[in-house]
Design an enzyme around this catalytic site. Structure first.
Site, PDB file in Angstrom:
ATOM      1  N   ASP A  93     -14.819   6.101   7.172  1.00 15.65           N
ATOM      2  CA  ASP A  93     -13.822   6.204   8.796  1.00 15.65           C
ATOM      3  C   ASP A  93     -13.236   7.347   9.495  1.00 15.65           C
ATOM      4  OD1 ASP A  93     -12.117   4.223  10.234  1.00 15.65           O
ATOM      5  OD2 ASP A  93     -10.218   4.379   7.549  1.00 15.65           O
ATOM      6  N   ASP A 128     -10.474   3.583  16.511  1.00 14.43           N
ATOM      7  CA  ASP A 128      -9.371   2.118  16.448  1.00 14.43           C
ATOM      8  C   ASP A 128      -8.183   2.737  16.883  1.00 14.43           C
ATOM      9  OD1 ASP A 128     -10.297   2.515  14.132  1.00 14.43           O
ATOM     10  OD2 ASP A 128      -9.171   0.409  13.931  1.00 14.43           O
ATOM     11  N   ALA A 196      -5.445  -3.006  10.710  1.00  7.06           N
ATOM     12  CA  ALA A 196      -4.493  -2.788  10.623  1.00  7.06           C
ATOM     13  C   ALA A 196      -3.584  -3.296   9.313  1.00  7.06           C
ATOM     14  CB  ALA A 196      -3.613  -2.825  12.059  1.00  7.06           C
ATOM     15  N   CYS A 279      -6.361  -7.558 -20.901  1.00  9.76           N
ATOM     16  CA  CYS A 279      -7.751  -7.603 -20.157  1.00  9.76           C
ATOM     17  C   CYS A 279      -8.443  -7.118 -21.159  1.00  9.76           C
ATOM     18  CB  CYS A 279      -7.648  -6.587 -19.085  1.00  9.76           C
ATOM     19  SG  CYS A 279      -9.275  -5.565 -18.353  1.00  9.76           S
ATOM     20  N   CYS A 281     -11.815  -5.063 -20.314  1.00  9.48           N
ATOM     21  CA  CYS A 281     -12.497  -4.077 -19.997  1.00  9.48           C
ATOM     22  C   CYS A 281     -12.668  -2.735 -20.630  1.00  9.48           C
ATOM     23  CB  CYS A 281     -11.729  -3.091 -18.579  1.00  9.48           C
ATOM     24  SG  CYS A 281     -10.382  -1.863 -18.324  1.00  9.48           S
ATOM     25  N   CYS A 284      -8.795  -1.480 -22.012  1.00  3.76           N
ATOM     26  CA  CYS A 284      -8.337  -1.662 -22.531  1.00  3.76           C
ATOM     27  C   CYS A 284      -8.694  -1.960 -23.637  1.00  3.76           C
ATOM     28  CB  CYS A 284      -7.846  -2.920 -21.378  1.00  3.76           C
ATOM     29  SG  CYS A 284      -7.065  -2.328 -20.098  1.00  3.76           S
TER      30      CYS A 284
HETATM   31  N1  GUN Z   1      -8.091   1.581   7.305  1.00  5.87           N
HETATM   32  C1  GUN Z   1      -7.126   1.294   6.959  1.00  5.87           C
HETATM   33  N2  GUN Z   1      -6.567   0.234   8.223  1.00  5.87           N
HETATM   34  C2  GUN Z   1      -7.864   0.553   9.466  1.00  5.87           C
HETATM   35  C3  GUN Z   1      -7.923   0.339  10.664  1.00  5.87           C
HETATM   36  O1  GUN Z   1      -6.755  -0.665  11.234  1.00  5.87           O
HETATM   37  N3  GUN Z   1      -9.065   1.425  11.570  1.00  5.87           N
HETATM   38  C4  GUN Z   1      -9.650   2.186  11.172  1.00  5.87           C
HETATM   39  N4  GUN Z   1     -10.435   2.820  11.528  1.00  5.87           N
HETATM   40  N5  GUN Z   1      -9.228   2.424   9.417  1.00  5.87           N
HETATM   41  C5  GUN Z   1      -8.544   1.878   9.155  1.00  5.87           C
HETATM   42 ZN    ZN Z   2      -8.508  -3.425 -18.485  1.00  4.49          ZN
END
Ligand code: GUN
Ligand code: ZN
Length: 503
Positions: A93, A128, A196, A279, A281, A284
């Site tokens: 990101d 963004d 978002a 669970c 796993c 657990c």
């Molecule tokens: N991580 C969670 N939401 C978003 C987003 O809208 N844009 C970006 N770039 N990373 C995110």
């Molecule tokens: Zn578990």
């Protein structure tokens, strides 16, 4: 045509696909869950994410790496894959999330794309603007313009064989999302995150999540790989996949563990309040909730060489259930019973039920990609009456011609009659010629005690047929339908209650 994404199987708008990630030299099966790795705190070693959990791809944050002196030069020197010890695909990101949280970041799309290229990212992200839900339209439009510019800057950048995300924003305005999806699709970028969503996901506003995804999908190419940014709670994976999402990223497994929270497919529990783990796993199976709580006091188990903390063990459980659910979702797509799985998940939380109901508002869109034949349709709740298969059958009825006098009946055909034809009636589908009895979806398993929603849907099927054949004389024999279902039958169709006739 996007030649790095191939769709293999469909169910509703969900699909099993293959995303080729050329820079990593791997192909990732979708739906895929990308564990979020904090470059500063490796809650679970990335090597283990691959080997023990089956993660084929992960996501980390290039902005954090770039702004942390301690690690920036090491990552630049070793490359991201060696630094993390992960040889699958790595998405990074850009700092947009920090932009949304803190209002300002000190990097441009051009700079952060170049940095991502330098550290060896496989799927990069521009800066963004994640416009939150419920803002005024003017702000959503203004920020979309900035996101458009970020996509243009990313297109202009030197990226080699690195894939690049084209986030789709638009806040809670479906028309803006759709337009943003259309614009993103027209760029030469590669992966399409719906952005978002975190504020909506955190407050369980799944109906609006589904609206945003469906709106973005209407604008995007049908064969575009779609990422639901910030989504990774096991409860909503089936719903999000059925709405058309292919990639997910989970920070939830680690963030929730930090607060002592235990994820399940029907919600979130508190370790503090648990007496049993439901669970199986590895975590657990080997611990009780009380043992985990004790670890917290002692800081690791004293009598073994296992020094994992309760938080780490909880994170591992959280990730195990999430991957388990993802495998279940894939199996459901293969069998064609994904909507049945979503229906089951919708019973776990009312917000999920709102999500499912919203998804079914778009049954016409789901119908476009729903296979014509799959495992038997199970009627498991009145939401089943709104599934795309029911809608498809009704569309078909509106194109079928019938003879002059026809009996539509829920009972077996009478042995002597003077109708020109006798068809079966089966809620929620409605009427069909007997010859179709053994074809999907009319082979449906329906409970003996049919509910009003199924009867109303069947009445709508009768109406479709009657509308298509205005001159035919139609008689309907129904098994004691609810008054609202009988009311939904057109007036010119004569109805007989079979229960009163003693049949
Ligand atoms: N991580 C969670 N939401 C978003 C987003 O809208 N844009 C970006 N770039 N990373 C995110
Ligand atoms: Zn578990």
């Amino acid at each position: 045509m996007r030649d790095h994404f191939e769709i293999r199987d469909h169910d509703a708008a969900g699909r099993i696909g293959r995303l080729e990630v050329p820079r990593a030299g791997v192909t990732v099966e979708t739906p895929a869950l990308l564990p979020v790795v904090n470059p500063n705190v490796l809650t679970i070693e990335p090597r283990r994410l691959a080997e023990e959990f089956g993660a084929e791809m992960l996501i980390t944050n290039s902005y954090i790496i770039r702004s942390t002196d301690r690690i920036r030069d090491r990552v630049l020197e070793e490359g991201l894959h060696d630094f993390l010890g992960f040889d699958g695909a790595i998405m990074t990101d850009s700092g947009s999330f920090q932009l949304a949280e803190y209002g300002d970041i000190d990097v441009t799309t051009e700079e952060i794309i170049e940095f991502q290229r330098q550290i060896g990212t496989d799927v990069a992200t521009p800066v963004d603007v994640p416009t939150p839900p419920d803002v005024d339209r003017e702000r959503a439009e203004r920020e979309l313009e900035t996101t458009r510019q970020a996509l243009a800057d990313a297109e202009a950048a030197e990226t080699g064989d690195m894939l690049v995300n084209a986030p789709v924003q638009g806040s809670t305005f479906p028309d803006l999302r759709e337009e943003a999806g259309r614009h993103a699709s027209a760029t030469d970028l590669d992966v399409f995150p719906v952005g978002a969503m975190v504020p909506l996901l955190n407050s369980y506003r799944y109906a609006e999540v589904v609206e945003a995804v469906r709106a973005a999908k209407r604008g995007l190419d049908p064969d575009a790989p779609v990422h639901l940014f910030g989504a990774g709670h096991p409860m909503m994976l089936a719903l999000a996949v059925a709405a058309g999402c292919d990639l997910f990223d989970s920070a939830a497994y680690a963030l929730m563990a930090r607060d002592g929270r235990y994820l399940t497919v029907s919600g979130t529990e508190h370790l503090e309040e648990m007496e049993y783990f439901p669970c199986s796993c590895p975590v657990c199976a080997e611990h009780t909730p009380a043992e985990l709580r004790e670890l917290d006091g002692g800081g690791g188990s004293a009598d073994t060489d296992d020094d994992r903390t309760a938080e780490q063990l909880l994170a591992e459980h959280n990730l195990h259930v999430t991957f388990e659910e993802l495998r279940r979702v894939k199996a459901a797509i293969r069998s064609g019973n994904l909507l049945q799985l979503v229906d089951r998940r919708a019973r776990g939380h009312p917000a999920m039920l709102d999500g499912l109901r919203t998804l079914l508002d778009h049954a016409d869109e789901l119908e476009e990609t729903d296979p014509v034949s799959k495992d038997a349709f199970f009627y498991t709740s009145h939401e089943s009456a709104r599934r795309p298969e029911v809608r498809r059958h009704h569309d078909r009825l509106s194109r079928l011609a019938v003879p002059d006098r026809i009996l539509l009946t829920e009972s077996d055909a009478p042995s002597d009659h003077d109708y020109d034809a006798v068809w079966r009636v089966k809620p929620p589908f409605g009427p069909f010629p007997r010859a179709l009895s053994e074809t999907y979806p009319l082979t449906a398993e329906v409970p003996e005690r049919v509910d009003g929603a199924a009867q109303v849907a069947a009445a709508e099927g009768v109406a479709s047929l009657a509308d298509a054949n205005p001159d035919a004389e139609i008689v309907l024999g129904h098994d004691d339908w609810a008054p609202r279902a009988v009311d939904a039958v057109p007036d010119r169709v004569e109805t007989e209650n079979l229960r009163h006739l003693g049949r």
